[in-house]
Design a protein around this motif. Structure first.
Motif, PDB file in Angstrom:
ATOM      1  N   ALA A   1     -26.415 -38.294 -47.259  1.00  0.00           N
ATOM      2  CA  ALA A   1     -25.693 -39.369 -46.576  1.00  0.00           C
ATOM      3  C   ALA A   1     -24.424 -39.732 -47.321  1.00  0.00           C
ATOM      4  CB  ALA A   1     -26.600 -40.591 -46.436  1.00  0.00           C
ATOM      5  N   GLU A   2     -24.501 -39.762 -48.634  1.00  0.00           N
ATOM      6  CA  GLU A   2     -23.302 -40.058 -49.428  1.00  0.00           C
ATOM      7  C   GLU A   2     -22.270 -38.952 -49.276  1.00  0.00           C
ATOM      8  OE1 GLU A   2     -22.529 -42.869 -51.116  1.00  0.00           O
ATOM      9  OE2 GLU A   2     -24.358 -43.632 -50.193  1.00  0.00           O
ATOM     10  N   ARG A   3     -22.730 -37.703 -49.215  1.00  0.00           N
ATOM     11  CA  ARG A   3     -21.795 -36.590 -49.055  1.00  0.00           C
ATOM     12  C   ARG A   3     -21.066 -36.693 -47.731  1.00  0.00           C
ATOM     13  NH1 ARG A   3     -25.181 -31.405 -49.821  1.00  0.00           N
ATOM     14  NH2 ARG A   3     -26.665 -32.766 -48.851  1.00  0.00           N
ATOM     15  N   LEU A   4     -21.767 -37.120 -46.679  1.00  0.00           N
ATOM     16  CA  LEU A   4     -21.122 -37.228 -45.377  1.00  0.00           C
ATOM     17  C   LEU A   4     -20.035 -38.296 -45.390  1.00  0.00           C
ATOM     18  CD1 LEU A   4     -24.184 -36.853 -42.995  1.00  0.00           C
ATOM     19  CD2 LEU A   4     -22.378 -35.184 -43.435  1.00  0.00           C
ATOM     20  N   LYS A   5     -20.249 -39.371 -46.127  1.00  0.00           N
ATOM     21  CA  LYS A   5     -19.254 -40.443 -46.200  1.00  0.00           C
ATOM     22  C   LYS A   5     -17.968 -39.971 -46.868  1.00  0.00           C
ATOM     23  CE  LYS A   5     -22.571 -44.213 -46.543  1.00  0.00           C
ATOM     24  NZ  LYS A   5     -23.145 -45.214 -47.441  1.00  0.00           N
ATOM     25  N   THR A   6     -18.093 -39.081 -47.840  1.00  0.00           N
ATOM     26  CA  THR A   6     -16.907 -38.660 -48.589  1.00  0.00           C
ATOM     27  C   THR A   6     -16.430 -37.261 -48.212  1.00  0.00           C
ATOM     28  OG1 THR A   6     -18.256 -37.754 -50.363  1.00  0.00           O
ATOM     29  CG2 THR A   6     -17.584 -40.062 -50.576  1.00  0.00           C
ATOM     30  N   ALA A   7     -17.132 -36.587 -47.310  1.00  0.00           N
ATOM     31  CA  ALA A   7     -16.803 -35.227 -46.877  1.00  0.00           C
ATOM     32  C   ALA A   7     -16.830 -34.238 -48.040  1.00  0.00           C
ATOM     33  CB  ALA A   7     -15.461 -35.186 -46.153  1.00  0.00           C
ATOM     34  N   LEU A   8     -17.663 -34.514 -49.022  1.00  0.00           N
ATOM     35  CA  LEU A   8     -17.849 -33.603 -50.142  1.00  0.00           C
ATOM     36  C   LEU A   8     -19.127 -32.820 -49.882  1.00  0.00           C
ATOM     37  CD1 LEU A   8     -17.228 -32.599 -53.039  1.00  0.00           C
ATOM     38  CD2 LEU A   8     -18.577 -34.522 -53.874  1.00  0.00           C
ATOM     39  N   PHE A   9     -18.992 -31.571 -49.461  1.00  0.00           N
ATOM     40  CA  PHE A   9     -20.158 -30.779 -49.118  1.00  0.00           C
ATOM     41  C   PHE A   9     -20.475 -29.814 -50.243  1.00  0.00           C
ATOM     42  CE2 PHE A   9     -18.593 -32.293 -45.094  1.00  0.00           C
ATOM     43  CZ  PHE A   9     -19.762 -32.737 -44.496  1.00  0.00           C
ATOM     44  N   ILE A  10     -21.636 -29.986 -50.814  1.00  0.00           N
ATOM     45  CA  ILE A  10     -22.078 -29.162 -51.932  1.00  0.00           C
ATOM     46  C   ILE A  10     -23.525 -28.787 -51.703  1.00  0.00           C
ATOM     47  CG2 ILE A  10     -20.519 -30.231 -53.601  1.00  0.00           C
ATOM     48  CD1 ILE A  10     -22.938 -31.880 -54.564  1.00  0.00           C
ATOM     49  N   THR A  11     -24.028 -27.886 -52.521  1.00  0.00           N
ATOM     50  CA  THR A  11     -25.459 -27.623 -52.525  1.00  0.00           C
ATOM     51  C   THR A  11     -25.981 -28.015 -53.890  1.00  0.00           C
ATOM     52  OG1 THR A  11     -25.426 -25.393 -53.438  1.00  0.00           O
ATOM     53  CG2 THR A  11     -25.075 -25.597 -51.058  1.00  0.00           C
ATOM     54  N   TYR A  12     -27.278 -28.190 -53.977  1.00  0.00           N
ATOM     55  CA  TYR A  12     -27.883 -28.538 -55.256  1.00  0.00           C
ATOM     56  C   TYR A  12     -27.760 -27.399 -56.262  1.00  0.00           C
ATOM     57  CZ  TYR A  12     -29.993 -32.572 -52.966  1.00  0.00           C
ATOM     58  OH  TYR A  12     -30.186 -33.749 -52.297  1.00  0.00           O
ATOM     59  N   SER A  13     -27.382 -26.222 -55.805  1.00  0.00           N
ATOM     60  CA  SER A  13     -27.237 -25.104 -56.739  1.00  0.00           C
ATOM     61  C   SER A  13     -25.831 -25.013 -57.327  1.00  0.00           C
ATOM     62  CB  SER A  13     -27.607 -23.777 -56.056  1.00  0.00           C
ATOM     63  OG  SER A  13     -26.733 -23.503 -54.995  1.00  0.00           O
ATOM     64  N   GLN A  14     -24.916 -25.882 -56.871  1.00  0.00           N
ATOM     65  CA  GLN A  14     -23.548 -25.886 -57.405  1.00  0.00           C
ATOM     66  C   GLN A  14     -22.974 -27.296 -57.346  1.00  0.00           C
ATOM     67  OE1 GLN A  14     -21.785 -22.955 -54.785  1.00  0.00           O
ATOM     68  NE2 GLN A  14     -21.924 -21.406 -56.380  1.00  0.00           N
ATOM     69  N   VAL A  15     -23.460 -28.175 -58.200  1.00  0.00           N
ATOM     70  CA  VAL A  15     -22.946 -29.544 -58.192  1.00  0.00           C
ATOM     71  C   VAL A  15     -21.677 -29.625 -59.044  1.00  0.00           C
ATOM     72  CG1 VAL A  15     -25.176 -30.624 -57.732  1.00  0.00           C
ATOM     73  CG2 VAL A  15     -24.472 -30.250 -60.078  1.00  0.00           C
ATOM     74  N   PRO A  16     -20.731 -30.463 -58.639  1.00  0.00           N
ATOM     75  CA  PRO A  16     -19.460 -30.545 -59.369  1.00  0.00           C
ATOM     76  C   PRO A  16     -19.550 -31.455 -60.602  1.00  0.00           C
ATOM     77  CG  PRO A  16     -19.387 -31.955 -57.451  1.00  0.00           C
ATOM     78  CD  PRO A  16     -20.708 -31.239 -57.404  1.00  0.00           C
ATOM     79  N   LEU A  17     -20.393 -31.069 -61.534  1.00  0.00           N
ATOM     80  CA  LEU A  17     -20.565 -31.799 -62.782  1.00  0.00           C
ATOM     81  C   LEU A  17     -20.334 -30.861 -63.950  1.00  0.00           C
ATOM     82  CD1 LEU A  17     -23.877 -33.713 -61.925  1.00  0.00           C
ATOM     83  CD2 LEU A  17     -21.577 -34.669 -61.977  1.00  0.00           C
ATOM     84  N   CYS A  18     -19.869 -31.400 -65.050  1.00  0.00           N
ATOM     85  CA  CYS A  18     -19.659 -30.600 -66.252  1.00  0.00           C
ATOM     86  C   CYS A  18     -20.993 -30.251 -66.906  1.00  0.00           C
ATOM     87  CB  CYS A  18     -18.786 -31.375 -67.252  1.00  0.00           C
ATOM     88  SG  CYS A  18     -17.130 -31.726 -66.642  1.00  0.00           S
TER      89      CYS A  18
ATOM     90  N   GLU B  48     -29.524 -25.209 -62.035  1.00  0.00           N
ATOM     91  CA  GLU B  48     -28.320 -26.043 -62.026  1.00  0.00           C
ATOM     92  C   GLU B  48     -28.600 -27.381 -62.711  1.00  0.00           C
ATOM     93  OE1 GLU B  48     -24.209 -26.843 -60.759  1.00  0.00           O
ATOM     94  OE2 GLU B  48     -25.413 -25.224 -61.574  1.00  0.00           O
ATOM     95  N   ALA B  49     -29.782 -27.920 -62.493  1.00  0.00           N
ATOM     96  CA  ALA B  49     -30.165 -29.148 -63.208  1.00  0.00           C
ATOM     97  C   ALA B  49     -30.161 -28.886 -64.711  1.00  0.00           C
ATOM     98  CB  ALA B  49     -31.541 -29.624 -62.748  1.00  0.00           C
ATOM     99  N   ASN B  50     -30.661 -27.714 -65.113  1.00  0.00           N
ATOM    100  CA  ASN B  50     -30.662 -27.344 -66.525  1.00  0.00           C
ATOM    101  C   ASN B  50     -29.231 -27.302 -67.061  1.00  0.00           C
ATOM    102  OD1 ASN B  50     -30.378 -25.340 -68.782  1.00  0.00           O
ATOM    103  ND2 ASN B  50     -32.603 -25.452 -68.692  1.00  0.00           N
ATOM    104  N   ARG B  51     -28.318 -26.742 -66.288  1.00  0.00           N
ATOM    105  CA  ARG B  51     -26.928 -26.610 -66.725  1.00  0.00           C
ATOM    106  C   ARG B  51     -26.295 -27.966 -67.005  1.00  0.00           C
ATOM    107  NH1 ARG B  51     -21.950 -27.297 -64.860  1.00  0.00           N
ATOM    108  NH2 ARG B  51     -22.601 -27.815 -62.743  1.00  0.00           N
ATOM    109  N   VAL B  52     -26.519 -28.939 -66.129  1.00  0.00           N
ATOM    110  CA  VAL B  52     -25.846 -30.224 -66.282  1.00  0.00           C
ATOM    111  C   VAL B  52     -26.583 -31.178 -67.223  1.00  0.00           C
ATOM    112  CG1 VAL B  52     -24.703 -30.028 -64.045  1.00  0.00           C
ATOM    113  CG2 VAL B  52     -26.861 -31.293 -64.212  1.00  0.00           C
ATOM    114  N   LEU B  53     -27.863 -30.939 -67.476  1.00  0.00           N
ATOM    115  CA  LEU B  53     -28.614 -31.815 -68.377  1.00  0.00           C
ATOM    116  C   LEU B  53     -28.236 -31.573 -69.838  1.00  0.00           C
ATOM    117  CD1 LEU B  53     -32.231 -31.749 -66.895  1.00  0.00           C
ATOM    118  CD2 LEU B  53     -30.835 -33.788 -67.285  1.00  0.00           C
TER     119      LEU B  53
END
Length: 135
Positions: free
Chosen positions: A17-34, A58-63
């Motif tokens: 729902a948050e992604r729809l508000k901002t038109a940021l479409f991502i998947t959980y396998s590629q989140v835009p986090l460092c 991906e969770a491992n990568r960002v944690l």
């Protein structure tokens, strides 16, 4: 108190729902986090994709090292909880707590102890699809 970092900002939410508000479409396998910027990652009834190994890698990568991974899923999706935990171990996580006593939901807490392998498909992480009963 844990904070989520978006490459320096204070918060990030992968909620659809948050992604729809901002038109940021991502998947959980590629989140835009460092890399190594998140203290806690939560998957609550959200491991629905066929590539859930990629979601957890991906969770491992960002944690951060020692970061917390929390998972809550429908109990009927697990044929073998031990195999699920072993697969998460192969993805660089160590189980610290689990609750499989509830007949409807299982919850798990892991800490990040290492990096996920490059080829997560070899881990063979699978859980059954969620079946909804007609009421």
């Amino acid at each position: 108190m844990a904070k989520v970092s978006y490459c320096g900002n204070k918060g990030f939410n992968c909620n659809a729902a948050e992604r729809l508000k901002t038109a940021l479409f991502i998947t959980y396998s590629q989140v835009p986090l460092c890399d190594s910027t998140v203290d806690i990652a939560v998957f609550c009834l959200s491991l629905m994709g066929t590539n859930l190994g990629e979601f957890l890698a991906e969770a491992n990568r960002v944690l951060v090292m020692g970061g917390l991974l929390k998972i809550a899923e429908v109990a009927s999706r697990f044929e073998n909880v031990r195999l699920f935990i072993d697969a998460l171990s192969s993805l660089g996580f160590k189980l610290v707590n689990k609750d499989t006593e509830n007949s409807h939901f299982h919850s798990f807490e892991f800490i990040k102890t290492g990096k996920a392998p490059v080829n997560v498909r070899k881990v063979g992480l699978q859980i059954k699809p969620c079946l909804y009963k007609k009421r």
